[in-house]
Write an enzyme that holds these catalytic residues in place. Sequence first.
Site, PDB file in Angstrom:
ATOM      1  CE  LYS A 121      -3.537   5.247  -1.469  1.00 26.98           C
ATOM      2  NZ  LYS A 121      -4.593   5.897  -2.269  1.00 26.98           N
ATOM      3  CE1 TYR A 152      -3.810   2.376   0.692  1.00 29.83           C
ATOM      4  CE2 TYR A 152      -2.424   3.240   2.454  1.00 29.83           C
ATOM      5  CZ  TYR A 152      -3.537   3.342   1.638  1.00 29.83           C
ATOM      6  OH  TYR A 152      -4.385   4.425   1.781  1.00 29.83           O
TER       7      TYR A 152
END
Length: 254
Positions: free
Chosen positions: A167, A163
Site C-alpha cells: 500500500k 500489505y
Amino acid sequence: MSSPAPTAPPPGSPLKGRVVLLTGAGRGLGLLTVQTLLDQGAAVVANHRSPSDGLDRLVDKHKDRLRLVPGDVATDETAALLAAEARRFGRLDALIHNAAITRDQPLVRMSIEDWDEVQRVNLRGAFLSTKYAVKTMMRARYGRIIYISSITALTGNAGQAAYSSSKAGLHGLAMTVSQEYASYNIRTAIVAPGILDTGLGAAVAGPQRRRMTDRSLLGTGEAEQTAETIAFLASPAADYINATVIRTDGGMRY
C-alpha cells in the site's frame, strides 16, 4: 421473472456522463463504490476476480451503464482489456484501483510466496491498470487515477508487513504518475481508509481489529462513507485535488 429495466441517472447527477474503471469490484468497499458511482450517474467498467452475486444484481439493473470484466488485474491481458472496455463507452475519465489481498503473518514467518503474491496483486496490479488507463487518458488530455491505500501505509501494522509495504508503494506510484503526466491534465489521489466495517477490514482477526479500532478517534468506519469520498474524487468537483493522500480513518491516537 423479467429483469428490472435499466435505470437512467437522475438529472443533476454529479457523475453523469463520466466513465469510471474500478478494479477489485466484487465485494466489500469495491462493490459499495460501484453502487455509489452508478447512483451518481457514472458508467462503470468493473473488474472482479471471483464470482460476485452483488455485481450480477447491479448489472441486471444497470445493463446500459455497467460492464463486468472478470480476470486477474495483475496480468497484462486483463489490464489491457479493462481499458479497451472503457473505450467502448467512448472515454475514460477515472481509474480507481481497489484490488488488494492480504497474507498477514509476522515477518519472520512469512513465506516468500505470500510476500510476492501480495505485491503482485496490490502493486503490480496498480502499475498495469495505470499503464493502460494513462494511454487512454493521454489521448483525451484528461484523467483521474484514484488509488485505494490504507492507513497502515502511513503507520505500519504488526503482522501486515507485506500489505503495508504494498500500500505504501501506491503512494510513490501516485506521486510519480501525477508528475509524469501533469501536462496531459492527468491527476492522482490516494484514499487511505482506517478500519472499515466491510471487506478486508472486517476480515482482520479479532484482537488485532480491536487494537486498530481503539486507535481510531471515531472507531470503526462505515465503508459507505469512504465510497462516497471515492466517488467525489472521481467527479469534476475534485479536479484541483492532485498528488495527495485523503485519510478516511476517523483520526488516529498516537
